[in-house]
Structure formats: C-alpha cells, structure tokens
Motif scaffolding. Sequence first.
Motif, PDB file in Angstrom:
ATOM      1  N   PHE A 129      30.458 -43.153  -7.563  1.00 30.55           N
ATOM      2  CA  PHE A 129      29.490 -43.425  -8.622  1.00 30.55           C
ATOM      3  C   PHE A 129      29.223 -42.148  -9.405  1.00 30.55           C
ATOM      4  CE2 PHE A 129      27.203 -42.433  -4.679  1.00 30.55           C
ATOM      5  CZ  PHE A 129      26.420 -41.362  -5.065  1.00 30.55           C
ATOM      6  N   ILE A 130      28.560 -42.318 -10.547  1.00 31.32           N
ATOM      7  CA  ILE A 130      28.029 -41.205 -11.327  1.00 31.32           C
ATOM      8  C   ILE A 130      26.530 -41.423 -11.448  1.00 31.32           C
ATOM      9  CG2 ILE A 130      27.982 -40.055 -13.578  1.00 31.32           C
ATOM     10  CD1 ILE A 130      30.951 -40.747 -13.857  1.00 31.32           C
ATOM     11  N   LYS A 131      25.745 -40.449 -11.007  1.00 33.63           N
ATOM     12  CA  LYS A 131      24.293 -40.587 -10.971  1.00 33.63           C
ATOM     13  C   LYS A 131      23.663 -39.456 -11.783  1.00 33.63           C
ATOM     14  CE  LYS A 131      22.240 -41.844  -7.150  1.00 33.63           C
ATOM     15  NZ  LYS A 131      21.618 -41.876  -5.788  1.00 33.63           N
ATOM     16  N   LEU A 132      22.687 -39.815 -12.598  1.00 30.99           N
ATOM     17  CA  LEU A 132      21.959 -38.837 -13.419  1.00 30.99           C
ATOM     18  C   LEU A 132      20.478 -38.885 -13.079  1.00 30.99           C
ATOM     19  CD1 LEU A 132      23.564 -39.554 -16.914  1.00 30.99           C
ATOM     20  CD2 LEU A 132      24.130 -37.673 -15.369  1.00 30.99           C
TER      21      LEU A 132
ATOM     22  N   ALA B 179      24.670 -39.502 -24.094  1.00 32.88           N
ATOM     23  CA  ALA B 179      24.736 -40.908 -24.509  1.00 32.88           C
ATOM     24  C   ALA B 179      25.461 -41.067 -25.836  1.00 32.88           C
ATOM     25  CB  ALA B 179      23.322 -41.486 -24.602  1.00 32.88           C
ATOM     26  N   ASN B 180      25.349 -40.070 -26.706  1.00 34.12           N
ATOM     27  CA  ASN B 180      25.961 -40.155 -28.032  1.00 34.12           C
ATOM     28  C   ASN B 180      27.368 -39.553 -28.085  1.00 34.12           C
ATOM     29  OD1 ASN B 180      23.710 -41.408 -29.230  1.00 34.12           O
ATOM     30  ND2 ASN B 180      22.684 -39.430 -29.481  1.00 34.12           N
ATOM     31  N   MET B 181      27.770 -38.911 -27.000  1.00 36.91           N
ATOM     32  CA  MET B 181      29.098 -38.305 -26.968  1.00 36.91           C
ATOM     33  C   MET B 181      30.168 -39.394 -26.909  1.00 36.91           C
ATOM     34  SD  MET B 181      30.574 -35.570 -24.205  1.00 36.91           S
ATOM     35  CE  MET B 181      32.341 -35.254 -24.065  1.00 36.91           C
ATOM     36  N   ILE B 182      31.269 -39.186 -27.630  1.00 33.45           N
ATOM     37  CA  ILE B 182      32.385 -40.133 -27.608  1.00 33.45           C
ATOM     38  C   ILE B 182      33.384 -39.658 -26.550  1.00 33.45           C
ATOM     39  CG2 ILE B 182      34.246 -41.194 -28.916  1.00 33.45           C
ATOM     40  CD1 ILE B 182      32.588 -40.650 -31.453  1.00 33.45           C
TER      41      ILE B 182
ATOM     42  N   VAL C 296      37.560 -41.806 -16.227  1.00 38.73           N
ATOM     43  CA  VAL C 296      36.433 -41.950 -15.308  1.00 38.73           C
ATOM     44  C   VAL C 296      35.194 -41.311 -15.920  1.00 38.73           C
ATOM     45  CG1 VAL C 296      35.550 -41.376 -13.007  1.00 38.73           C
ATOM     46  CG2 VAL C 296      37.957 -42.018 -13.293  1.00 38.73           C
ATOM     47  N   SER C 297      35.385 -40.226 -16.676  1.00 38.79           N
ATOM     48  CA  SER C 297      34.237 -39.498 -17.223  1.00 38.79           C
ATOM     49  C   SER C 297      33.468 -40.299 -18.271  1.00 38.79           C
ATOM     50  CB  SER C 297      34.690 -38.158 -17.821  1.00 38.79           C
ATOM     51  OG  SER C 297      35.627 -38.359 -18.853  1.00 38.79           O
ATOM     52  N   GLU C 298      34.080 -41.360 -18.833  1.00 40.20           N
ATOM     53  CA  GLU C 298      33.318 -42.148 -19.809  1.00 40.20           C
ATOM     54  C   GLU C 298      32.123 -42.837 -19.159  1.00 40.20           C
ATOM     55  OE1 GLU C 298      35.287 -45.721 -21.457  1.00 40.20           O
ATOM     56  OE2 GLU C 298      36.886 -45.303 -20.004  1.00 40.20           O
ATOM     57  N   HIS C 299      32.143 -42.938 -17.842  1.00 38.79           N
ATOM     58  CA  HIS C 299      30.980 -43.492 -17.142  1.00 38.79           C
ATOM     59  C   HIS C 299      29.784 -42.534 -17.229  1.00 38.79           C
ATOM     60  CE1 HIS C 299      31.861 -47.381 -15.738  1.00 38.79           C
ATOM     61  NE2 HIS C 299      31.345 -47.287 -14.525  1.00 38.79           N
ATOM     62  N   ILE C 300      30.048 -41.258 -17.538  1.00 34.88           N
ATOM     63  CA  ILE C 300      28.937 -40.331 -17.779  1.00 34.88           C
ATOM     64  C   ILE C 300      28.130 -40.815 -18.983  1.00 34.88           C
ATOM     65  CG2 ILE C 300      28.313 -37.982 -18.474  1.00 34.88           C
ATOM     66  CD1 ILE C 300      30.843 -37.016 -17.016  1.00 34.88           C
ATOM     67  N   GLY C 301      28.846 -41.124 -20.060  1.00 32.85           N
ATOM     68  CA  GLY C 301      28.171 -41.610 -21.265  1.00 32.85           C
ATOM     69  C   GLY C 301      27.434 -42.906 -21.011  1.00 32.85           C
ATOM     70  N   ASP C 302      28.041 -43.808 -20.222  1.00 27.65           N
ATOM     71  CA  ASP C 302      27.383 -45.077 -19.937  1.00 27.65           C
ATOM     72  C   ASP C 302      26.156 -44.864 -19.053  1.00 27.65           C
ATOM     73  OD1 ASP C 302      27.713 -47.598 -20.938  1.00 27.65           O
ATOM     74  OD2 ASP C 302      28.759 -48.368 -19.173  1.00 27.65           O
ATOM     75  N   GLY C 303      26.272 -43.919 -18.119  1.00 27.40           N
ATOM     76  CA  GLY C 303      25.112 -43.600 -17.292  1.00 27.40           C
ATOM     77  C   GLY C 303      23.977 -43.023 -18.111  1.00 27.40           C
ATOM     78  N   ALA C 304      24.332 -42.221 -19.121  1.00 27.23           N
ATOM     79  CA  ALA C 304      23.310 -41.674 -20.012  1.00 27.23           C
ATOM     80  C   ALA C 304      22.682 -42.786 -20.862  1.00 27.23           C
ATOM     81  CB  ALA C 304      23.924 -40.603 -20.907  1.00 27.23           C
ATOM     82  N   LYS C 305      23.493 -43.718 -21.324  1.00 24.11           N
ATOM     83  CA  LYS C 305      22.950 -44.856 -22.074  1.00 24.11           C
ATOM     84  C   LYS C 305      22.010 -45.695 -21.211  1.00 24.11           C
ATOM     85  CE  LYS C 305      26.740 -45.562 -25.414  1.00 24.11           C
ATOM     86  NZ  LYS C 305      27.599 -44.399 -25.094  1.00 24.11           N
ATOM     87  N   ALA C 306      22.294 -45.737 -19.909  1.00 28.24           N
ATOM     88  CA  ALA C 306      21.458 -46.525 -19.002  1.00 28.24           C
ATOM     89  C   ALA C 306      20.032 -45.990 -18.933  1.00 28.24           C
ATOM     90  CB  ALA C 306      22.073 -46.544 -17.606  1.00 28.24           C
ATOM     91  N   VAL C 307      19.854 -44.696 -19.212  1.00 29.71           N
ATOM     92  CA  VAL C 307      18.502 -44.136 -19.253  1.00 29.71           C
ATOM     93  C   VAL C 307      17.655 -44.879 -20.280  1.00 29.71           C
ATOM     94  CG1 VAL C 307      17.154 -42.053 -19.743  1.00 29.71           C
ATOM     95  CG2 VAL C 307      19.308 -41.879 -18.472  1.00 29.71           C
TER      96      VAL C 307
ATOM     97  N   ILE D 283      26.700 -50.130 -21.303  1.00 24.44           N
ATOM     98  CA  ILE D 283      27.648 -51.201 -21.601  1.00 24.44           C
ATOM     99  C   ILE D 283      28.098 -51.896 -20.335  1.00 24.44           C
ATOM    100  CG2 ILE D 283      29.850 -51.770 -22.694  1.00 24.44           C
ATOM    101  CD1 ILE D 283      27.631 -50.731 -24.601  1.00 24.44           C
ATOM    102  N   HIS D 284      28.426 -51.117 -19.292  1.00 23.91           N
ATOM    103  CA  HIS D 284      29.016 -51.680 -18.075  1.00 23.91           C
ATOM    104  C   HIS D 284      27.973 -51.824 -16.974  1.00 23.91           C
ATOM    105  CE1 HIS D 284      32.427 -49.883 -20.301  1.00 23.91           C
ATOM    106  NE2 HIS D 284      33.040 -50.989 -19.895  1.00 23.91           N
TER     107      HIS D 284
END
Length: 445
Positions: A375-378, A418-421, A427-438, A443-444
């Motif tokens: 997982f990726i946790k923030l 969250a705004n980074m493309i 796998v690292s795109e889950h970082i952006g999704d985790g940030a969006k989850a805040v 998305i996922h």
Amino acid sequence: MEQFDIAIIGAGPGGYASAIHAAKSGMKVALVERYKVGGACYNVGCIPSKILLEHSKLVQEIQRGNDWGIETPVINVNFPRLMQRKNAIIQELLANIEHFIASNHITFYRGEATVAADLTVTVGQETFVAKDVMLATGSKPFVPPFKGLKNSPYYTTDTFFEIAELPQQLTIIGGGVIAVEMAFSLAPLGTKVTMLNHSEDILQTEEPDARPIIREKMKNLGIELITNFQFEHFHGNDIYTSKGIYTYENLLFATGRRPNTEIAQQLELAFDGRLIAVNQHYQTSHPHIYAIGDLVGGYQLAHAASAEGIYVVDHIMGVKRTVVDQGLIPRCVYTQPEIATFGLLEEQVEQAYTVTKMPLNTNPKALMEGNVEGFIKLMTTKEDGQILGACVVADGATEILNAILATKNAGGTVSALANMIFPHPTVSEHIGDGAKAVFDKAIHQ
C-alpha cells in the motif's frame, strides 16, 4: 607536526562522506580508519546483505515466472559464485571510495587512532593535530549475555558474510530489520530459516500495517517464526526457551548494535546513557570534538550518519543550515515487498490529522508485475496540506518513497502531490491518488 583543519576518525559512510565534503569545501582533511573504508555498512552490513537479497529476489522472480507460464523446471543455486559476486561488488565499491579519498587530496591514515584533549591524534607511529575532530567510529553487533552461550557456536553479521557454503539450516535470533532482511536473503535460496524473537511481533519500529504483510510473506517462504517467549539458556546447539527447545545447525545473532565509544571514554566525554551526549550541532562536551551516526542515537542508518557528518562540516565552516531533521530521514526495510517510511507512523498522528491508504491491488502496474501485496499511506493535515509522514509497502518502495519525500523537502503540500501528473501505468501514480483521497477525490477508491 602536521596540522589539519579537521580529523575524522572512521571511514564508514558518515566518515568518508564528511571527509570528501570537507575537502571539497576547502578544508585540509585527515581521515583515519582501523579496518576498511566503507565501515560496517559496506563490509559486513547493508551492502553485502542487500546483494544477497537481490540474489534471493531473482530466485523469487524466476518462481513467479513459472507460475505465469515461463517454465524453468530447475533452479540451481551456486552459492559460492553468488558470494564471489558479492565480494567483487564490494571490492569495486571500496576501490571507488579509496579513489574518491585520494582524488580529493585527503590524508588517509590506516590504523587505530587515539585522540588527546588537545586534539593531537596518534595513529601507530604517526602523530598530527587538528583544529576539530569528528568521531564517526560506528558500532558493533550486540549479543545478549545468555547463560551458556559462551560454549555455543554462533555468527554475528560481522562474521556471517564470510561463509562459503549455503547453510541448510539457519536460526536467527532477533526480530528487527537486520534479522528479517537476513531471513529474506537466505530462505529463497534454499536455507531452512527459523526466527526466534522473544517480543510479540517483528519490525516493531515499522508501520504496524506493514507487519502482517511481511509475516505472511515469511510464512510463504517457509520461514518459521517463533514469537512471545522467554530465552532460558543455551547448551551446545540447543536453545532452551519457555516455548520449548530449538536445535540449530547455524545460529545468527541479529539483536542490534552498540556504539564504538572507546575514544570518547578515553577523552571522558559526557555520555547520555550508552550514547555520546551531543547538542543539536553534534558537538560533544569538548567544544572541538563532534560525534555522529551510531555514536549519538537517532536512526542507525548509513545515510543518516552521512547527513549528520556533512552538517558538522558546514557548521564548523560557519555555513548556516537547518539542523538535520530526523523526521525527514527515510527508513528502509529491503524485504519483498520493501517497506519505506519517513516522518510519523499512523499510530503517532493525532486524530485531527488525515490518514489515507491506497492498497496496491487496484494499481494496474502492480497487477501487471504481480506485486500487489502492499500500500501507499500518507499522514497529512487537511487544512494546510502539510505532509507529516508516509509509508510505502511495495516492490521498489525505497525508490517510490522519494517522490513524496522530495515534495516534502521542497516545501510542497499534499495538494502538490494531488495535482502532479504521474506517468501511467506506474506504481507511483498511487501516490497522487492517495493525495487526492485526502480531499475525498481518489479515483481508485
């Protein structure tokens, strides 16, 4: 008597990096090492263990290929050749360090150093003086004084990496990072590994959510894990515990390390328990003697010691810098999957903060690779988006974490992540999704 701006005692990662930084900054530098450059890390620690882990990881990749349909009926492990490769890599790395020392015109002394209060340093028959001294003498393995142990054969990490044949059986005492990594490095190669850890769980300094994943992987690798018991005594190759008797062919103690404080004791420097007492600039009770790395606590990591030593050099030269922030030092466990963390763990954050967790089983690249355990946790503040900590459990987690850490170091917030493309699929795109989850916009999830 030759005079130097700084004398650095110990040429491990903290010492040699500091020496090179000092030389490149215009200082006249003396560097002393009693054993080999690279210290424990390069010779008997993180480098040889990670090389073995890469070998074991390759075996697991081949086995996964068989599961997918790329069939390799037999895997033959030529352990002596693997150890030859390990030795060749280490020798190349040590030669590189020696070259960097020489090319930066650092005066290198080989031998045991003694340091006087007037900053006179003696190495064998040679004596010199320095304006400032940095102690970077590292640590040694700690073996608990168990009853009967003196008559029982065992290894420490200082001796284990010289083995010539793959052990058929290995019992590891300990449950921390070193112990777990050693289990992962040998079991896939064919060694029957038993781990004895008297505590209730393994990896107790790591993110709690990561531990069940690693325990399950250990089980799948055939590693026998015994926890929550008391050691009673040793007799020959038998270990008597409150849970029974465990017989071993080979025994490895991975029960932590203790600092090499002989020079500090001779100088009668102030101690904080078993560690040398230092201020925020790593200055000891002697105003011109500094200590770094395993001598002073914090994280016993090579990159932590290097950062501290470079900070000391800059401080001596009057360069104004922020002190080394322990919360920005990444912690890494090179299991399969890896664990990489910085800052606060989830259990350390207050309820007012936000914790988001993105499991890898929804990540396309992780599914392609067959690496979905993790997982990726923030850990963040929702109001101003400050990043308080992060944990990545994944194949390559020690590389993936750097995107989050770099954002934090640059003053970025969770909004920046969250705004980074991110490239897709990664796998690292889950970082952006985790940030969006805040912001409840993942998305996922």
